[in-house]
Motif scaffolding. Structure first.
Motif, PDB file in Angstrom:
ATOM      1  N   LEU A  52       0.825  -1.208   0.000  1.00  0.00           N
ATOM      2  CA  LEU A  52       0.000   0.000   0.000  1.00  0.00           C
ATOM      3  C   LEU A  52       0.861   1.260   0.000  1.00  0.00           C
ATOM      4  O   LEU A  52       0.546   2.238  -0.685  1.00  0.00           O
ATOM      5  CB  LEU A  52      -0.927  -0.013   1.220  1.00  0.00           C
ATOM      6  CG  LEU A  52      -1.773   1.243   1.453  1.00  0.00           C
ATOM      7  CD1 LEU A  52      -2.706   1.491   0.279  1.00  0.00           C
ATOM      8  CD2 LEU A  52      -2.559   1.118   2.760  1.00  0.00           C
ATOM      9  N   VAL A  53       1.938   1.249   0.752  1.00  0.00           N
ATOM     10  CA  VAL A  53       2.807   2.424   0.836  1.00  0.00           C
ATOM     11  C   VAL A  53       3.648   2.586  -0.429  1.00  0.00           C
ATOM     12  O   VAL A  53       3.772   3.694  -0.970  1.00  0.00           O
ATOM     13  CB  VAL A  53       3.722   2.317   2.069  1.00  0.00           C
ATOM     14  CG1 VAL A  53       4.795   3.400   2.042  1.00  0.00           C
ATOM     15  CG2 VAL A  53       2.898   2.423   3.348  1.00  0.00           C
ATOM     16  N   PRO A 103       1.809   2.513  -5.140  1.00  0.00           N
ATOM     17  CA  PRO A 103       1.293   3.696  -5.840  1.00  0.00           C
ATOM     18  C   PRO A 103       2.386   4.708  -6.180  1.00  0.00           C
ATOM     19  O   PRO A 103       2.319   5.372  -7.227  1.00  0.00           O
ATOM     20  CB  PRO A 103       0.284   4.281  -4.849  1.00  0.00           C
ATOM     21  CG  PRO A 103      -0.125   3.127  -3.991  1.00  0.00           C
ATOM     22  CD  PRO A 103       1.112   2.292  -3.863  1.00  0.00           C
ATOM     23  N   GLY A 104       3.375   4.825  -5.325  1.00  0.00           N
ATOM     24  CA  GLY A 104       4.494   5.707  -5.634  1.00  0.00           C
ATOM     25  C   GLY A 104       5.279   5.229  -6.845  1.00  0.00           C
ATOM     26  O   GLY A 104       5.710   6.032  -7.680  1.00  0.00           O
ATOM     27  N   ALA A 144      -2.114  -1.069  -8.387  1.00  0.00           N
ATOM     28  CA  ALA A 144      -0.954  -0.282  -8.810  1.00  0.00           C
ATOM     29  C   ALA A 144      -0.802  -0.284 -10.328  1.00  0.00           C
ATOM     30  O   ALA A 144      -0.451   0.737 -10.932  1.00  0.00           O
ATOM     31  CB  ALA A 144       0.314  -0.823  -8.148  1.00  0.00           C
ATOM     32  N   VAL A 196       0.514  11.960  -8.282  1.00  0.00           N
ATOM     33  CA  VAL A 196       0.676  11.194  -7.043  1.00  0.00           C
ATOM     34  C   VAL A 196      -0.687  10.914  -6.417  1.00  0.00           C
ATOM     35  O   VAL A 196      -0.998   9.776  -6.026  1.00  0.00           O
ATOM     36  CB  VAL A 196       1.576  11.953  -6.048  1.00  0.00           C
ATOM     37  CG1 VAL A 196       1.512  11.303  -4.666  1.00  0.00           C
ATOM     38  CG2 VAL A 196       3.010  11.981  -6.540  1.00  0.00           C
ATOM     39  N   SER A 254      -2.637   8.366  -8.420  1.00  0.00           N
ATOM     40  CA  SER A 254      -2.100   7.013  -8.277  1.00  0.00           C
ATOM     41  C   SER A 254      -2.559   6.355  -6.975  1.00  0.00           C
ATOM     42  O   SER A 254      -3.021   5.210  -6.969  1.00  0.00           O
ATOM     43  CB  SER A 254      -0.574   7.055  -8.338  1.00  0.00           C
ATOM     44  OG  SER A 254      -0.036   5.756  -8.294  1.00  0.00           O
ATOM     45  N   TYR A 255      -2.443   7.083  -5.866  1.00  0.00           N
ATOM     46  CA  TYR A 255      -2.844   6.513  -4.578  1.00  0.00           C
ATOM     47  C   TYR A 255      -4.360   6.312  -4.514  1.00  0.00           C
ATOM     48  O   TYR A 255      -4.838   5.289  -4.002  1.00  0.00           O
ATOM     49  CB  TYR A 255      -2.358   7.390  -3.424  1.00  0.00           C
ATOM     50  CG  TYR A 255      -0.943   7.078  -3.016  1.00  0.00           C
ATOM     51  CD1 TYR A 255      -0.678   6.108  -2.058  1.00  0.00           C
ATOM     52  CD2 TYR A 255       0.135   7.735  -3.600  1.00  0.00           C
ATOM     53  CE1 TYR A 255       0.625   5.807  -1.694  1.00  0.00           C
ATOM     54  CE2 TYR A 255       1.438   7.432  -3.250  1.00  0.00           C
ATOM     55  CZ  TYR A 255       1.682   6.468  -2.292  1.00  0.00           C
ATOM     56  OH  TYR A 255       2.970   6.149  -1.939  1.00  0.00           O
ATOM     57  N   THR A 282      -5.294   3.200  -6.600  1.00  0.00           N
ATOM     58  CA  THR A 282      -4.900   1.958  -5.923  1.00  0.00           C
ATOM     59  C   THR A 282      -5.850   1.640  -4.770  1.00  0.00           C
ATOM     60  O   THR A 282      -6.276   0.484  -4.592  1.00  0.00           O
ATOM     61  CB  THR A 282      -3.458   2.064  -5.408  1.00  0.00           C
ATOM     62  OG1 THR A 282      -2.576   2.370  -6.490  1.00  0.00           O
ATOM     63  CG2 THR A 282      -3.016   0.765  -4.753  1.00  0.00           C
ATOM     64  N   ILE A 283      -6.192   2.651  -3.977  1.00  0.00           N
ATOM     65  CA  ILE A 283      -7.081   2.428  -2.831  1.00  0.00           C
ATOM     66  C   ILE A 283      -8.483   2.034  -3.293  1.00  0.00           C
ATOM     67  O   ILE A 283      -9.099   1.119  -2.732  1.00  0.00           O
ATOM     68  CB  ILE A 283      -7.115   3.683  -1.941  1.00  0.00           C
ATOM     69  CG1 ILE A 283      -5.757   3.866  -1.261  1.00  0.00           C
ATOM     70  CG2 ILE A 283      -8.227   3.592  -0.904  1.00  0.00           C
ATOM     71  CD1 ILE A 283      -5.614   5.182  -0.522  1.00  0.00           C
TER      72      ILE A 283
END
Length: 498
Positions: free
Chosen positions: A303-304, A307-308, A431, A457, A460-461, A464-465
């Motif tokens: 999760l951390v 996405p980055g 992702a 950014v 992307s997050y 993914t969530i």
């Protein structure tokens, strides 16, 4: 010193793991930020040729370093009831081997320079022996601090070493703007932590002496070393081949792309092994708790990190010139290709925790051989097409290996492939879809680079969530992640992983 003096206090496992995960994550956030700042700042101060010279030496140092530890730090961490005389024996083995390897480096330096046809490499390779000695002198003290789960001390040492190393490299450029600035920083990053480990550890070595039963520890370490030896080729032969056949400029471009993406990813999972390997080792006889502990941590890493990676990969043509400078624009396609490998590495890198904690060092070594063979084949296939071809072939090989890795791990032990598939799918799929979303949204993002990247950014997050919320396992992981967010009450503290 009694054996139990080397162990953490009784009943402290849950508390130590929770605190350790938090402080290690915080320390790694600083380390990764420092690494990224280092790439950005030093790339503007030094030339691609300077980085190319250092990159030529890196595989040599990595190869020699395989043998200095011989898996003995992991042996110290894992053994139940280890004694002072056993640790003392392992310490002197580490020191003796490091001294021999430093001499080997000095002797091999002219040969390495002749191989590359670059005389500047000779002096740098010989000087790297100082790093080998520094690591050897601190190996067992580090192992004992890790065994006792003194994660806060280790985190402080890691952060101080990273920041000081960067400061030394930058300061050195004002004395000599060359590759020696990079060496000065890395040497500082080796010597300073060793001094801190000695100060922080209560243990001091005695005179070397023969110890009964040391063979068992050496056998365990041999399996770890076997994996590291095989994995060396998977991690470093790309640099050797590109440097040999395409020169330092192509290698410098490849090295910057690799260091900006895949190296920071490894710096997320590798230090967490200090927390997870001791904890999982103590749970290996309790299958349900073992499985639960791993499956709580692994989705949080995904999760951390993922996405980055998706953002950076999709925005590589904007990101690379912005952070490194226009002269590094040719690294962008290489970064893009490596980004796809980066979408799987946060999932695959922690597999080592499982092999080691379950005592399967032999299986670990065999998987390392599989990884080495497939990676080398990929490098050779991609080499005719330059650094970009190597990056693309490597990414393809990562996708091909992943299902076989988890089937192999699941053949024994409490964690099966279907457990990992259920927990990882929401975030890995999310992702990949986030990468596509950012890619297609690029034409509609603002022209200002900073605003465009900030928007990418967030997209992307969020993507993914949203994808992870479509899966029960994803919702479970997000609930677990929410427990790490501080409460509103002033006195509240993060709950940590359990």
């Amino acid at each position: 010193m009694e054996a139990n003096a080397f162990d953490p206090p009784e009943g402290s496992l849950r508390r130590s793991v929770g605190r350790g995960a938090i402080v290690t994550a915080m320390a790694q956030s600083v380390r990764v930020a420092t690494q990224i700042i280092s790439v950005i700042v030093l790339s503007r101060l030094l030339s691609p040729q300077d980085f190319g010279v250092v990159a030529m030496c890196a595989p040599v140092l990595a190869f020699i370093a395989l043998f200095q530890d011989f898996g003995l730090t992991q042996a110290t961490i894992q053994k139940t009831g280890i004694r002072h005389d056993e640790v003392n024996s392992l310490f002197w083995i580490n020191v003796a081997v490091s001294a021999v390897l430093a001499c080997v480096l000095a002797g091999a330096a002219p040969l390495v320079a002749a191989f590359y046809g670059e005389p500047r490499v000779s002096g740098l390779v010989a000087a790297l022996g100082l790093q080998i000695m520094a690591y050897g002198l601190g190996a067992q003290h580090l192992a004992l601090l890790t065994r006792r789960m003194q994660f806060t001390r280790l985190a402080i040492i890691d952060v101080a070493s990273a920041v000081t190393g960067l400061a030394v490299s930058i300061a050195w450029t004002f004395i000599d703007r060359s590759y020696w600035a990079l060496f000065a920083g890395t040497l500082t990053g080796a010597v300073l932590p060793t001094l801190c480990y000695w100060v922080s550890s209560r243990w001091r070595p005695g005179m070397p002496r023969k110890v009964e039963g040391i063979g068992q520890l050496l056998n365990f370490g041999a399996g770890i070393t076997g994996f590291n030896f095989a994995n060396f080729f998977a991690r470093n032969l790309d640099n050797v081949l590109i440097g040999k056949y395409w020169g330092e400029a192509q290698l410098g471009l490849y090295d910057r792309a690799y260091k900006l993406l895949l190296f920071p990813l490894s710096q997320i999972t590798n230090p967490l092994s200090k927390v997870m390997v001791p904890a999982l080792s103590r749970l290996k006889d309790e299958p349900d708790r073992y499985r639960s502990a791993y499956l709580r941590v692994m989705p949080l890493i995904l999760l951390v990190a993922l996405p980055g990676v998706s953002f950076a990969t999709a925005m590589s043509d904007v990101l690379i010139p912005f952070v490194l400078g226009e002269q590094w624009r040719q690294s962008a396609p290489i970064f893009l290709a490596l980004g796809f490998a980066g979408l799987l590495q946060p999932l695959n890198n922690p597999a080592g925790w499982l092999f080691v904690s379950q005592g399967r060092s032999g299986d670990f070594m065999r998987w390392g051989i599989v990884t080495a063979v497939t990676s080398v084949l990929a490098f050779l296939i991609g080499l005719p097409y330059g650094a970009l071809g190597v990056a693309i072939a490597y990414a393809v090989s990562e996708y091909m290996r992943t299902p076989f890795l988890w089937l192999y791990i699941g053949k024994t032990g409490p964690l099966k492939a279907h457990h990992v598939l259920r927990a990882a799918t929401p975030f890995v799929l999310g992702a990949h879809l986030a990468l596509a979303a950012v890619w297609f949204a690029k034409p509609f993002l603002p022209q200002q680079h900073i605003v465009a990247m900030a928007g990418a950014v967030v997209l992307s997050y969020v993507t993914t969530i949203l994808v992870s919320l479509c899966f029960a396992a994803g919702r479970e992981a997000l609930r677990e992640a929410s427990k790490l967010v501080p409460m509103r009450a002033p006195a509240a503290v993060p709950s940590g992983a359990k």
